[in-house]
Scaffold this motif. Structure first.
Motif, PDB file in Angstrom:
ATOM      1  N   MET A   1     107.038  21.172  15.294  1.00 19.65           N
ATOM      2  CA  MET A   1     106.722  21.479  14.074  1.00 19.65           C
ATOM      3  C   MET A   1     105.130  20.395  14.392  1.00 19.65           C
ATOM      4  O   MET A   1     104.412  19.772  14.560  1.00 19.65           O
ATOM      5  N   LYS A   2     106.275  18.409  14.693  1.00 18.51           N
ATOM      6  CA  LYS A   2     106.177  17.271  14.720  1.00 18.51           C
ATOM      7  C   LYS A   2     105.249  17.401  16.021  1.00 18.51           C
ATOM      8  O   LYS A   2     104.299  16.872  16.593  1.00 18.51           O
ATOM      9  N   ASP A   3     105.308  17.791  17.342  1.00 18.54           N
ATOM     10  CA  ASP A   3     104.351  18.116  18.640  1.00 18.54           C
ATOM     11  C   ASP A   3     104.071  18.486  18.323  1.00 18.54           C
ATOM     12  O   ASP A   3     102.125  18.223  18.733  1.00 18.54           O
ATOM     13  N   LYS A   4     103.557  19.403  17.303  1.00 17.45           N
ATOM     14  CA  LYS A   4     101.906  20.196  17.088  1.00 17.45           C
ATOM     15  C   LYS A   4     101.511  19.215  16.753  1.00 17.45           C
ATOM     16  O   LYS A   4     100.306  18.843  16.566  1.00 17.45           O
ATOM     17  N   LEU A   5     101.562  18.839  15.046  1.00 17.49           N
ATOM     18  CA  LEU A   5     100.973  17.931  14.642  1.00 17.49           C
ATOM     19  C   LEU A   5     100.273  16.596  14.936  1.00 17.49           C
ATOM     20  O   LEU A   5      99.390  16.282  15.077  1.00 17.49           O
ATOM     21  N   ALA A   6     101.040  15.859  16.397  1.00 11.85           N
ATOM     22  CA  ALA A   6     100.597  14.753  17.228  1.00 11.85           C
ATOM     23  C   ALA A   6      99.583  15.698  17.958  1.00 11.85           C
ATOM     24  O   ALA A   6      98.620  14.650  18.343  1.00 11.85           O
ATOM     25  N   ASP A   7      99.409  17.007  18.208  1.00 12.18           N
ATOM     26  CA  ASP A   7      98.698  17.751  19.412  1.00 12.18           C
ATOM     27  C   ASP A   7      97.132  17.615  19.007  1.00 12.18           C
ATOM     28  O   ASP A   7      96.139  17.507  19.175  1.00 12.18           O
ATOM     29  N   VAL A   8      97.949  17.712  17.448  1.00  9.96           N
ATOM     30  CA  VAL A   8      96.498  18.471  16.441  1.00  9.96           C
ATOM     31  C   VAL A   8      95.875  16.673  15.914  1.00  9.96           C
ATOM     32  O   VAL A   8      94.360  16.886  16.383  1.00  9.96           O
ATOM     33  N   THR A   9      96.552  16.021  15.357  1.00 11.52           N
ATOM     34  CA  THR A   9      95.612  14.587  15.995  1.00 11.52           C
ATOM     35  C   THR A   9      94.945  13.925  16.946  1.00 11.52           C
ATOM     36  O   THR A   9      93.892  14.081  15.956  1.00 11.52           O
ATOM     37  N   TYR A  10      95.955  14.324  18.142  1.00  8.33           N
ATOM     38  CA  TYR A  10      95.024  13.766  18.928  1.00  8.33           C
ATOM     39  C   TYR A  10      93.674  14.261  18.653  1.00  8.33           C
ATOM     40  O   TYR A  10      93.012  13.668  19.564  1.00  8.33           O
ATOM     41  N   TRP A  11      94.057  15.328  19.274  1.00  2.51           N
ATOM     42  CA  TRP A  11      92.571  16.746  19.154  1.00  2.51           C
ATOM     43  C   TRP A  11      91.883  16.503  18.676  1.00  2.51           C
ATOM     44  O   TRP A  11      90.350  16.359  18.311  1.00  2.51           O
ATOM     45  N   LEU A  12      91.865  16.108  16.905  1.00  9.06           N
ATOM     46  CA  LEU A  12      91.140  15.710  16.003  1.00  9.06           C
ATOM     47  C   LEU A  12      90.322  14.490  16.450  1.00  9.06           C
ATOM     48  O   LEU A  12      89.286  13.922  16.110  1.00  9.06           O
ATOM     49  N   ALA A  13      90.796  13.160  17.201  1.00 11.77           N
ATOM     50  CA  ALA A  13      90.805  12.134  16.574  1.00 11.77           C
ATOM     51  C   ALA A  13      90.013  12.286  17.957  1.00 11.77           C
ATOM     52  O   ALA A  13      88.320  10.935  17.796  1.00 11.77           O
ATOM     53  N   MET A  14      89.525  12.342  18.909  1.00 10.62           N
ATOM     54  CA  MET A  14      88.720  12.641  20.116  1.00 10.62           C
ATOM     55  C   MET A  14      87.728  13.474  19.667  1.00 10.62           C
ATOM     56  O   MET A  14      86.452  12.988  20.598  1.00 10.62           O
ATOM     57  N   GLU A  15      87.551  13.999  19.099  1.00  5.56           N
ATOM     58  CA  GLU A  15      86.533  15.144  18.451  1.00  5.56           C
ATOM     59  C   GLU A  15      85.981  14.305  17.526  1.00  5.56           C
ATOM     60  O   GLU A  15      84.568  14.113  17.447  1.00  5.56           O
ATOM     61  N   ILE A  16      86.550  13.521  16.007  1.00  2.00           N
ATOM     62  CA  ILE A  16      85.970  12.369  15.523  1.00  2.00           C
ATOM     63  C   ILE A  16      85.006  10.783  16.745  1.00  2.00           C
ATOM     64  O   ILE A  16      84.182  10.687  16.457  1.00  2.00           O
ATOM     65  N   ALA A  17      85.927  10.847  17.501  1.00  2.00           N
ATOM     66  CA  ALA A  17      85.711   9.837  18.774  1.00  2.00           C
ATOM     67  C   ALA A  17      84.115   9.933  19.399  1.00  2.00           C
ATOM     68  O   ALA A  17      83.398   9.038  19.703  1.00  2.00           O
ATOM     69  N   LYS A  18      83.482  11.949  19.928  1.00  4.10           N
ATOM     70  CA  LYS A  18      83.130  12.222  19.908  1.00  4.10           C
ATOM     71  C   LYS A  18      82.136  12.226  19.741  1.00  4.10           C
ATOM     72  O   LYS A  18      80.728  12.635  20.261  1.00  4.10           O
ATOM     73  N   ASN A  19      81.952  11.808  18.521  1.00  2.00           N
ATOM     74  CA  ASN A  19      80.917  12.304  17.956  1.00  2.00           C
ATOM     75  C   ASN A  19      79.806  11.367  17.773  1.00  2.00           C
ATOM     76  O   ASN A  19      79.643  10.558  17.965  1.00  2.00           O
ATOM     77  N   GLU A  20      78.399  12.057  17.621  1.00  2.00           N
ATOM     78  CA  GLU A  20      76.462  11.810  17.870  1.00  2.00           C
ATOM     79  C   GLU A  20      76.314  11.552  16.649  1.00  2.00           C
ATOM     80  O   GLU A  20      75.742  13.632  16.372  1.00  2.00           O
ATOM     81  N   PRO A  21      75.476  10.785  15.861  1.00  2.00           N
ATOM     82  CA  PRO A  21      75.804   9.517  15.803  1.00  2.00           C
ATOM     83  C   PRO A  21      77.285   9.103  15.511  1.00  2.00           C
ATOM     84  O   PRO A  21      77.886   9.883  14.891  1.00  2.00           O
ATOM     85  N   PRO A  22      77.247   8.104  16.063  1.00  2.00           N
ATOM     86  CA  PRO A  22      79.325   7.972  15.892  1.00  2.00           C
ATOM     87  C   PRO A  22      79.622   7.409  14.290  1.00  2.00           C
ATOM     88  O   PRO A  22      77.974   7.417  13.343  1.00  2.00           O
ATOM     89  N   VAL A  23      80.420   7.891  13.968  1.00  2.00           N
ATOM     90  CA  VAL A  23      81.082   8.172  12.619  1.00  2.00           C
ATOM     91  C   VAL A  23      82.157   6.485  12.511  1.00  2.00           C
ATOM     92  O   VAL A  23      81.534   6.354  12.857  1.00  2.00           O
ATOM     93  N   ASN A  24      81.075   6.067  10.560  1.00  2.00           N
ATOM     94  CA  ASN A  24      80.937   4.731  10.559  1.00  2.00           C
ATOM     95  C   ASN A  24      82.357   4.646   9.920  1.00  2.00           C
ATOM     96  O   ASN A  24      82.847   5.584   8.746  1.00  2.00           O
ATOM     97  N   LEU A  25      83.081   4.503  10.600  1.00  2.00           N
ATOM     98  CA  LEU A  25      85.006   4.592  10.225  1.00  2.00           C
ATOM     99  C   LEU A  25      85.269   3.882   8.555  1.00  2.00           C
ATOM    100  O   LEU A  25      85.940   4.617   7.641  1.00  2.00           O
ATOM    101  N   ASP A  26      84.648   2.891   8.920  1.00  2.00           N
ATOM    102  CA  ASP A  26      84.377   2.076   7.180  1.00  2.00           C
ATOM    103  C   ASP A  26      84.378   2.678   5.669  1.00  2.00           C
ATOM    104  O   ASP A  26      85.242   2.920   4.921  1.00  2.00           O
ATOM    105  N   GLU A  27      82.998   3.464   6.281  1.00  2.00           N
ATOM    106  CA  GLU A  27      82.880   3.988   4.952  1.00  2.00           C
ATOM    107  C   GLU A  27      83.655   5.523   4.488  1.00  2.00           C
ATOM    108  O   GLU A  27      83.912   5.512   4.088  1.00  2.00           O
ATOM    109  N   ILE A  28      84.044   6.359   5.866  1.00  2.00           N
ATOM    110  CA  ILE A  28      84.394   7.613   6.031  1.00  2.00           C
ATOM    111  C   ILE A  28      86.594   6.923   5.330  1.00  2.00           C
ATOM    112  O   ILE A  28      86.553   7.917   4.736  1.00  2.00           O
ATOM    113  N   TYR A  29      86.806   6.061   5.734  1.00  2.00           N
ATOM    114  CA  TYR A  29      88.033   5.301   5.059  1.00  2.00           C
ATOM    115  C   TYR A  29      87.728   4.732   3.912  1.00  2.00           C
ATOM    116  O   TYR A  29      89.220   5.403   3.052  1.00  2.00           O
ATOM    117  N   GLN A  30      87.446   5.071   3.579  1.00  2.00           N
ATOM    118  CA  GLN A  30      86.648   4.728   1.484  1.00  2.00           C
ATOM    119  C   GLN A  30      86.925   5.996   1.047  1.00  2.00           C
ATOM    120  O   GLN A  30      87.080   6.105  -0.024  1.00  2.00           O
TER     121      GLN A  30
END
Length: 101
Positions: A1-30
């Protein structure tokens, strides 16, 4: 389960990072409507991706944890980047590249 969590986290981070227009992480984090939308779209996309590529069904808890870990990871990375841009240690790089301080 831990390895899958890391893999899914990485995959989602890459999807968020390649979003166009870029995601405003300050707003999202709040917390924002954009976060809710992104959550719905990307968690569904992750479920479909894992089902079609790996033939595995991800649990809602795993996808939820991975999504918010990905947001936190990207937010922390941006904070660290902003801090390092104006640090004494990076002045020599700006001088080397002839960038304004």
């Amino acid at each position: 389960m831990k390895d899958k969590l890391a893999d899914v986290t990485y995959w989602l981070a890459m999807e968020i990072a390649k979003n166009e227009p870029p995601v405003n992480l300050d707003e999202i984090y709040q917390g924002s409507l954009e976060l809710d939308y992104l959550y719905q779209v990307l968690t569904n996309k992750a479920q479909c991706h894992w089902q079609s590529i790996y033939g595995e069904e991800l649990t809602p808890v795993l996808v939820n944890n991975a999504f918010f870990r990905a947001i936190a990871l990207l937010y922390d990375r941006n904070l660290e980047y902003d801090r390092s841009r104006n640090a004494k240690e990076t002045i020599w790089v700006k001088d080397l590249l002839h960038l304004p301080m």
